[in-house]
Design an enzyme around this catalytic site. Structure first.
Site, PDB file in Angstrom:
ATOM      1  N   GLU A  64       1.786  -0.651  -5.095  1.00 57.17           N
ATOM      2  CA  GLU A  64       0.821   0.391  -5.441  1.00 57.17           C
ATOM      3  C   GLU A  64       1.577   1.709  -5.329  1.00 57.17           C
ATOM      4  O   GLU A  64       1.838   2.198  -4.236  1.00 57.17           O
ATOM      5  CB  GLU A  64      -0.369   0.415  -4.471  1.00 57.17           C
ATOM      6  CG  GLU A  64      -1.394   1.457  -4.891  1.00 57.17           C
ATOM      7  CD  GLU A  64      -2.031   2.234  -3.739  1.00 57.17           C
ATOM      8  OE1 GLU A  64      -3.100   2.799  -3.945  1.00 57.17           O
ATOM      9  OE2 GLU A  64      -1.459   2.291  -2.640  1.00 57.17           O
ATOM     10  N   ASP A 106       0.836  -1.199   0.000  1.00 57.41           N
ATOM     11  CA  ASP A 106       0.000   0.000   0.000  1.00 57.41           C
ATOM     12  C   ASP A 106       0.877   1.258   0.000  1.00 57.41           C
ATOM     13  O   ASP A 106       1.829   1.355   0.773  1.00 57.41           O
ATOM     14  CB  ASP A 106      -0.871  -0.029   1.264  1.00 57.41           C
ATOM     15  CG  ASP A 106      -1.903   1.067   1.277  1.00 57.41           C
ATOM     16  OD1 ASP A 106      -2.722   1.110   0.344  1.00 57.41           O
ATOM     17  OD2 ASP A 106      -1.897   1.893   2.216  1.00 57.41           O
TER      18      ASP A 106
HETATM   19  C1  BGC Z   1      -5.456   2.256  -0.447  1.00 55.27           C
HETATM   20  C2  BGC Z   1      -6.605   3.071   0.052  1.00 55.27           C
HETATM   21  C3  BGC Z   1      -6.232   3.622   1.413  1.00 55.27           C
HETATM   22  C4  BGC Z   1      -4.899   4.382   1.367  1.00 55.27           C
HETATM   23  C5  BGC Z   1      -4.325   4.609   2.723  1.00 55.27           C
HETATM   24  C6  BGC Z   1      -4.442   3.365  -0.634  1.00 55.27           C
HETATM   25  O1  BGC Z   1      -3.874   3.625  -1.693  1.00 55.27           O
HETATM   26  O2  BGC Z   1      -5.696   1.547  -1.618  1.00 55.27           O
HETATM   27  O3  BGC Z   1      -7.793   2.342   0.114  1.00 55.27           O
HETATM   28  O4  BGC Z   1      -7.213   4.522   1.838  1.00 55.27           O
HETATM   29  O5  BGC Z   1      -3.940   3.665   0.635  1.00 55.27           O
HETATM   30  O6  BGC Z   1      -3.840   3.433   3.279  1.00 55.27           O
END
Ligand code: BGC
Length: 547
Positions: free
Chosen positions: A266, A202
């Site tokens: 991500e 994340d």
């Molecule tokens: C996740 C989100 C989340 C954020 C903070 C992101 O990119 O996919 O759903 O709110 O990270 O953790």
């Protein structure tokens, strides 16, 4: 001879948003028992792996992305034993299991942050605590904005401030602290020991900040909070070079295990070149490329985005990745149900603007089905977000008092946030909870719409022309037609038509305003609408064999 490909280089990964997938105990919240009961469904769908959104104990300030204990299971989702059974049962079906790790921030209820608030010696150093600006320190330490709205700083009782790029309940960790690094490497091992096949990371581009946490200096950027994308590498909170050292350490941990354990980043960075830096051979295996998801339904853009994604992944020897939607963005059907911009969709935080135009969901559904056939014919890895296989649309009218996404409150009630793509799945029956919970009286954590009966799994299983049937057919054919078919070659096609060939198979999609003829002798193997033979209708895709 080319080296044999690893599973993750060509996989179809199904994203399980566990809170909304299936509820095993009737409390209206999805859980591990619910997921276990539906593994056969996923096996039948034909996916290679599942990625499960965070399932750790969490006060749920941000639907589980505020983790209070990285080595356990959220009680409303189940137990560690159940998690262990799920992993084993998935493996028995040939489905790999990928978890979601949240290293940029913890929950404010994590023991480390509680110790920091209690001012235990040294505990604050694991986070970013500092004094404020102004004579009395009452101004935030810098001009950074939270992604969810408002300043990225909160003041505590003794007058100092802590950083949170997301909600105040999600304090950012200080990745210059050796204990933070050691802790996460240990957490990775904890789950690898339990058989987990990999992690989606994340906010992978956010961990390391510019030392001293200086102001963002570009006023056009600082004036636009709420977006990881706009900031890209132009902001001192994002995409700093130091983050790569963290991932070299993580890779060394993963490489100790057999079979192979993998990472997916991500990382919302400004270009595919920046993204490729995360995929160097001693770093992460793969990363989401989000331009496909941001592409309008326009032939020239789609071609551009595909070329760029393939080219930059190839530059570091990584497979390209294809995402049509996820739990943070407007569902594909709805994105394609309104007029299409000329450029990539800026950010999904433009929901308010989109919502002013009446959606045509049937049009959106037709395009989403065609887009799925394009996605699944491309080289590399495809991600399918739960409900995409049912062609669910975004629910844009969740009542204000039932909204859960922190974006709603933090944006001062101007951005409805992401609840609309997180509605519990419809499995069967004609009214909520549509079999999501075994108990028909269960009240789901987000309300389901009254009109979803025709979209339930059960209804679509009965219909060979349904989107679910299309996905099943596509996933069954994909290994033979596309998985090992090699490089993509563009074919000459009329304006507004995108066509490519891989091996002996071709994919054609018509994004123009008129029907077009398919090449002479082409045999349609699969079409996004029934009955296509020699003419390709508008907003339709086909897979064809040429031999
Ligand atoms: C996740 C989100 C989340 C954020 C903070 C992101 O990119 O996919 O759903 O709110 O990270 O953790």
């Amino acid at each position: 001879m080319a080296p044999e490909q690893s599973w993750w280089q060509t996989a179809v990964v199904y994203q399980v948003y566990i809170r909304s997938f299936a509820d095993g105990n009737g409390d209206g919240i999805g859980d591990i028992e619910g997921l276990r009961a539906k593994l056969a469904y996923l096996g039948r769908l034909g996916v290679d792996a599942i990625w499960i959104n965070p399932w750790y104990p969490s006060p749920m300030a941000d639907a589980g992305y505020d983790v209070s204990d990285y080595r356990d299971i959220e009680p409303s989702y189940g137990t560690l034993d159940e998690a262990q059974s799920l992993i084993a049962e998935a493996h028995d079906l040939g489905i790999r299991v990928i978890l979601d790790i949240v290293p940029n921030h913890t929950s404010d209820q994590h023991v480390w942050f509680k110790a920091a608030l209690a001012d235990d010696p040294g505990a604050r150093d694991r986070y970013h605590f500092t004094s404020g600006r102004g004579d009395d320190g009452s101004e935030p330490p810098n001009n950074w904005q939270s992604i969810f709205g408002g300043p990225a700083w909160t003041r505590v009782a003794d007058g100092s401030w802590y950083l949170h790029l997301f909600a105040p309940e999600q304090p950012d960790l200080n990745w210059d602290h050796p204990e933070v690094r050691a802790e996460f490497e240990d957490v990775l091992s904890f789950w690898f020991e339990r058989g987990v096949d990999g992690f989606r990371i994340d906010v992978a581009h956010g961990l390391v900040k510019v030392p001293g946490l200086p102001d963002g200096v570009d006023p056009s950027v600082d004036a636009v909070p709420h977006s990881m994308l706009v900031f890209g590498d132009q902001h001192p909170a994002w995409d700093q070079d130091g983050v790569h050292e963290v991932y070299r350490g993580w890779r060394a941990v993963a490489d100790r295990y057999t079979p192979e354990r993998i990472f997916i980043a991500e990382a919302w960075v400004s270009s595919n070149e920046r993204l490729a830096r995360y995929l160097r051979p001693d770093e992460l295996h793969t990363a989401f490329q989000f331009d496909f998801l941001r592409s309008p339904w326009r032939a020239e853009k789609l071609r551009e985005v595909i070329d760029d994604a393939i080219g930059s992944a190839a530059s570091v020897g990584a497979p390209p990745t294809w995402v049509l939607s996820n739990h943070d963005v407007t569902r594909t059907v709805t994105r394609f149900s309104r007029s299409q911009p000329d450029q990539l969709v800026e950010t999904d935080w433009e929901r308010a603007r989109w919502a002013r135009e009446e959606p045509d969901h049937e049009l959106g559904r037709k395009r989403a089905r065609a887009a799925a056939l394009v996605q699944l014919a491309l080289p590399g890895t495809a991600y399918v977000y739960q409900g995409e296989e049912l062609a669910l649309e975004e629910i844009e009218d969740v009542p204000d008092d039932l909204r859960q996404d922190p974006t709603w409150v933090q944006s001062g009630y101007t951005d409805v946030g992401r609840d609309g793509c997180r509605i519990p799945l419809p499995w069967k029956d004609t009214a909520p909870p549509y079999g999501f919970a075994g108990d028909p009286a269960a009240v789901t954590w987000l309300p389901q719409p009254d009109h979803w009966a025709p979209h339930s799994v059960e209804a679509q299983e009965r219909d060979s022309a349904s989107t679910l049937s299309l996905y099943r057919d596509a996933l069954e054919l994909r290994p033979t037609l596309w998985r090992d078919a090699g490089d993509l070659k563009w074919l000459t096609a009329p304006d507004g038509v995108v066509a490519f060939e891989r091996g002996a198979s071709q994919c054609w999609v018509n994004i123009s305003t008129a029907d077009v003829d398919l090449p002479h002798g082409a045999v349609v193997v699969l079409a996004s609408v029934p009955g296509v033979e020699t003419t390709l209708p508008v907003d339709t895709a086909v897979w064809v064999r040429t031999e």
